[in-house]
Design an enzyme around this catalytic site. Structure first.
Site, PDB file in Angstrom:
ATOM      1  N   LYS A 279       8.360   1.888  26.068  1.00 15.50           N
ATOM      2  CA  LYS A 279       8.833   2.612  27.249  1.00 15.50           C
ATOM      3  C   LYS A 279      10.034   3.444  26.845  1.00 15.50           C
ATOM      4  O   LYS A 279      10.946   2.942  26.199  1.00 15.50           O
ATOM      5  CB  LYS A 279       9.241   1.602  28.335  1.00 15.50           C
ATOM      6  CG  LYS A 279       8.317   1.611  29.523  1.00 15.50           C
ATOM      7  CD  LYS A 279       8.691   0.609  30.566  1.00 15.50           C
ATOM      8  CE  LYS A 279       8.487   1.219  31.938  1.00 15.50           C
ATOM      9  NZ  LYS A 279       8.303   0.234  32.993  1.00 15.50           N
ATOM     10  N   GLU A 364       0.892  -9.762  44.558  1.00 10.73           N
ATOM     11  CA  GLU A 364       1.360  -9.970  45.927  1.00 10.73           C
ATOM     12  C   GLU A 364       0.593 -11.098  46.609  1.00 10.73           C
ATOM     13  O   GLU A 364       1.173 -11.894  47.354  1.00 10.73           O
ATOM     14  CB  GLU A 364       1.222  -8.677  46.736  1.00 10.73           C
ATOM     15  CG  GLU A 364       2.227  -7.591  46.361  1.00 10.73           C
ATOM     16  CD  GLU A 364       1.882  -6.796  45.106  1.00 10.73           C
ATOM     17  OE1 GLU A 364       0.760  -6.989  44.559  1.00 10.73           O
ATOM     18  OE2 GLU A 364       2.712  -5.987  44.666  1.00 10.73           O
ATOM     19  N   ARG A 392      -1.300  -5.736  50.264  1.00 10.81           N
ATOM     20  CA  ARG A 392      -2.135  -6.428  49.272  1.00 10.81           C
ATOM     21  C   ARG A 392      -2.306  -7.913  49.576  1.00 10.81           C
ATOM     22  O   ARG A 392      -3.289  -8.513  49.174  1.00 10.81           O
ATOM     23  CB  ARG A 392      -1.456  -6.347  47.895  1.00 10.81           C
ATOM     24  CG  ARG A 392      -1.802  -5.203  47.030  1.00 10.81           C
ATOM     25  CD  ARG A 392      -3.168  -5.379  46.386  1.00 10.81           C
ATOM     26  NE  ARG A 392      -3.642  -4.100  45.935  1.00 10.81           N
ATOM     27  CZ  ARG A 392      -3.410  -3.604  44.715  1.00 10.81           C
ATOM     28  NH1 ARG A 392      -2.760  -4.319  43.828  1.00 10.81           N
ATOM     29  NH2 ARG A 392      -3.845  -2.425  44.395  1.00 10.81           N
TER      30      ARG A 392
HETATM   31  C1  LIG Z   1       0.502  -3.418  44.061  1.00 11.66           C
HETATM   32  C2  LIG Z   1       1.781  -2.882  43.473  1.00 11.66           C
HETATM   33  N1  LIG Z   1       2.865  -3.675  43.367  1.00 11.66           N
HETATM   34  C3  LIG Z   1       4.012  -3.202  42.839  1.00 11.66           C
HETATM   35  C4  LIG Z   1       4.105  -1.912  42.399  1.00 11.66           C
HETATM   36  C5  LIG Z   1       5.415  -1.344  41.883  1.00 11.66           C
HETATM   37  N2  LIG Z   1       5.318  -0.955  40.474  1.00 11.66           N
HETATM   38  C6  LIG Z   1       5.163   0.322  40.101  1.00 11.66           C
HETATM   39  S1  LIG Z   1       5.081   0.507  38.451  1.00 11.66           S
HETATM   40  C7  LIG Z   1       5.265  -1.127  38.204  1.00 11.66           C
HETATM   41  C8  LIG Z   1       5.292  -1.670  36.819  1.00 11.66           C
HETATM   42  C9  LIG Z   1       4.053  -1.365  36.101  1.00 11.66           C
HETATM   43  O1  LIG Z   1       4.128  -1.876  34.821  1.00 11.66           O
HETATM   44  P1  LIG Z   1       3.039  -1.464  33.749  1.00 11.66           P
HETATM   45  O2  LIG Z   1       1.702  -1.478  34.373  1.00 11.66           O
HETATM   46  O3  LIG Z   1       3.236  -2.318  32.560  1.00 11.66           O
HETATM   47  O4  LIG Z   1       3.388   0.049  33.427  1.00 11.66           O
HETATM   48  P2  LIG Z   1       4.627   0.632  32.591  1.00 11.66           P
HETATM   49  O5  LIG Z   1       5.573   1.177  33.613  1.00 11.66           O
HETATM   50  O6  LIG Z   1       5.220  -0.476  31.802  1.00 11.66           O
HETATM   51  O7  LIG Z   1       4.048   1.696  31.757  1.00 11.66           O
HETATM   52  C10 LIG Z   1       5.402  -1.810  39.409  1.00 11.66           C
HETATM   53  C11 LIG Z   1       5.624  -3.257  39.565  1.00 11.66           C
HETATM   54  C12 LIG Z   1       2.955  -1.113  42.539  1.00 11.66           C
HETATM   55  N3  LIG Z   1       2.957   0.182  42.167  1.00 11.66           N
HETATM   56  N4  LIG Z   1       1.828  -1.621  43.061  1.00 11.66           N
END
Ligand SMILES: Cc1ncc(C[n+]2csc(CCOP(=O)(O)OP(=O)(O)O)c2C)c(N)n1
Length: 625
Positions: A279, A364, A392
């Site tokens: 990242k 969730e 969710r």
């Molecule tokens: C259902 C849901 N819960 C929480 C989120 C908030 N959220 C957005 S990005 C993220 C982290 C995603 O991590 P990853 O898939 O590893 O992607 P990275 O940012 O590390 O590339 C979260 C928790 C979301 N978008 N959707």
């Protein structure tokens, strides 16, 4: 910086004509462009710096848009937007009328699926792959999913189904060992083991030992090494699901990505490619603190985001402070977040009460039922969750918490219009979907202090409760340290006026009071959506000629509907004007701008009431004639 190559790419077809060296130059320019443009508009940064090479490799190897790429969450799709004709549009990213911060089908043919909530990509891509098969179309469908998003049950529901369907589906796991905050859970540990290549390294060591002891076996050992993955990795979880597992490979190395994707492209059936990325790759400040740079406001790239410049106290801050104070008083309190430690204000709580802090991962549904289980055993769980993400966990909310009447407190953050994240993230529906369920008490604080007192009130009830509050700061009311339970189901009369009564739910009270002042209207801070203050509503209906309900939830089934239902149940005829969110999805944009757009600021409220009063006068004169 001049973007010598990038400025020539308006379509991925152009990038397919570049040489290997040029692709690397393009990656450098694209990374610099992402940084420059996000620093000017705000938006997601860390994740987008991490997908630069992957995006180039995907559009280079695959024939997009004929081949489909589905970005999970889609917060990492800026390089994709830039390479697919939206470079110039990045200047208005997430602004009203500008492009979205997430993929959107209406925005580009390259955006194959609208996303923003996580972990949908595998299911959606599988649907597309199966459709292609049915239609006899030969195309590749690729889901790109992060390791954080992979922690959600839905991702595995998709994997489980895909493994037996024999569709042309490629799942790319973009593993950077981070969610927004550090990734958590058993899956994360498993991926870390895979990514460290321990299994492969172990096989390699066997091969080396054999060669040193029996030099004539060199050829066999080389074959063993080559096949090491094949021999050992069938035991990967993904292989067990029916996928062909490939990886892990370096997701920043175009020389590894392009040949690997080219090979994978030739394979049939479900493929799973595990890539390892970082990242914030390429920008030291972000690499050092990817959490801080996950989602940013405008900043100066050379200086980075300034230190702890404290702005106004937000509702999230009020919640975080309350949680710590309450936990200090009550050892039964458990704080739960589905992967939103920072966003939901649990950083301090996690530090101070690590044994009572639970990050469930992006899960969730599990978070809600986990809370229900805790409550069964006498704990007092507080689920800190965004309004939009509780969607969710809705069945769990009803089936596991409300039917069993368990004392779980839901701290619903980001209720109402959230701004730049747009329709996928607005907390537009919770008052409708939460308050229609039996047992729960639903509170809507109008200011910061009321938020703290309502959290306390909900926590001390021995039944389910929800406190819903918006993103950002409130009117700036000082928060009292002392916690006092509010009388349940009692509204607060804030202003006595004539003819018109405004019943305000939540932080829109401020605008309602301003409008009420102008009109000399009665203004009530309703405080409770459930139980509603039926008595006060009835009394006000009898003494005013127009009731106006104001809320930042959809009008349909919202708090205003509850007022109308209450009056109807008592057979009280009243004229009611419902102000709230419209029956359509509200786009992204500045939060205040959006509120104005839907008529929920002072001016909008005044305008709607005046228009209704004019109608009423006209009708009266028609009747009189
Ligand atoms: C259902 C849901 N819960 C929480 C989120 C908030 N959220 C957005 S990005 C993220 C982290 C995603 O991590 P990853 O898939 O590893 O992607 P990275 O940012 O590390 O590339 C979260 C928790 C979301 N978008 N959707």
């Amino acid at each position: 910086m001049t973007y010598e190559l990038l400025s020539t790419i308006d379509d991925p077809a152009q990038l397919r004509t570049l040489t290997g060296a040029q692709l690397k130059q393009l990656a450098g320019e694209l990374r610099a462009f992402v940084l420059e443009s996000v620093s000017k508009t705000g938006g997601h940064l860390s994740s987008n710096l991490g997908t630069v090479e992957l995006t180039i490799a995907l559009h280079y190897v695959f024939n997009t848009p004929h081949d489909r790429i589905v970005w999970d969450v889609g917060h990492q799709s800026y390089p994709h937007k830039i390479l697919t004709g939206r470079r110039q549009d990045m200047a208005r990213l997430r602004m009203y009328g500008g492009i979205s911060g997430f993929p959107r089908r209406s925005e580009s043919v390259y955006d194959t699926f609208g996303t923003a909530h996580s972990s949908t990509s595998i299911s959606a891509a599988l649907g597309m792959a199966v459709a292609a098969k049915h239609n006899g179309e030969r195309r590749h469908t690729i889901a790109v999913i992060g390791d954080g998003a992979m922690s959600a049950g839905m991702a595995f529901e998709g994997m489980n189904n895909a493994g037996v369907l024999d569709a042309r589906l490629l799942v790319i796991l973009n593993d950077n060992d981070m969610s927004i905050s550090p990734a958590v859970g058993g899956m994360n540990r498993y991926l870390a083991r895979l990514a460290s290549g321990r299994l492969y390294v172990a096989a390699r060591r066997v091969a080396e030992r054999m060669v040193s002891r029996f030099p004539r076996l060199r050829g066999f050992a080389r074959r063993l090494e080559i096949h090491a993955k094949g021999m050992i990795l069938p035991s990967t979880l993904f292989e067990q699901f029916g996928f062909n597992y490939i990886g892990p490979i370096d997701g920043h190395d175009l020389d590894a990505l392009i040949p690997t994707l080219t090979n994978v492209r030739a394979l049939d059936g479900p493929q799973f490619l595990h890539i390892v990325t970082r990242k914030g790759q390429g920008y030291k400040l972000v690499e050092a603190d990817p959490v801080l740079y996950h989602g940013v406001s405008k900043f100066e790239p050379a200086a980075g985001i300034g230190g702890s410049k404290r702005g106004k106290v937000t509702f999230t801050d009020v919640f975080g402070d309350w949680l710590c104070d309450m936990a200090a008083q009550d050892p039964r309190l458990i704080g739960i977040t589905p992967a939103m430690r920072e966003g939901s204000g649990l950083v301090k709580f996690a530090e101070r009460f690590p044994d009572r802090y639970f990050d469930t991962g992006i899960a969730e549904q599990h978070a809600v039922t986990f809370a229900a289980g805790l409550a069964c055993e006498g704990m007092k769980p507080v689920v800190a969750i965004y309004s939009t993400f509780l969607q969710r966990g809705y069945d769990q909310f009803i089936h596991d918490v409300q039917i069993q009447n368990l004392p779980v407190l839901f701290a619903l953050d980001r209720a109402g219009l959230v701004g730049a994240d747009g329709a996928t993230h607005h907390g537009a529906f919770d008052l409708s979907y939460v308050s229609c369920v039996p047992n729960i008490t639903v509170m809507v604080p109008a200011d910061e202090n009321e938020c703290r007192q309502m959290l306390y009130t909900g926590f001390t009830l021995n039944t389910p409760a929800a406190v819903r509050y918006p993103r950002g700061s409130g009117p700036g009311v000082a928060v009292e340290k002392e916690m006092r339970a509010l009388p349940i189901g009692k509204a607060q009369l804030r202003r006595e006026g004539k003819q018109v009564a405004i019943l305000a739910f939540g932080t829109l009270l401020k605008a309602a009071l301003e409008a009420g002042e102008e009109l000399d209207a009665t203004v009530v801070n309703m405080r409770f959506v459930k139980p509603l203050d039926d008595q006060l509503v009835a009394q006000i209906a009898r003494t005013h000629s127009l009731l106006v309900t104001v809320e930042d939830n959809v009008v349909r089934g919202g708090a205003g509907s509850a007022v109308a239902e209450s009056l109807a149940a008592r057979d009280i005829a009243a004229r009611i004007l419902h102000l709230g969110l419209p029956d359509q999805f509200v786009d992204h944009g500045d939060q205040a701008q959006l509120l104005a757009l839907v008529g929920l600021n002072r001016e909008g409220i005044l305008k709607s009431i005046r228009a209704r009063l004019a109608d009423m006068r006209q009708q009266a004169s028609i009747r009189a004639a």
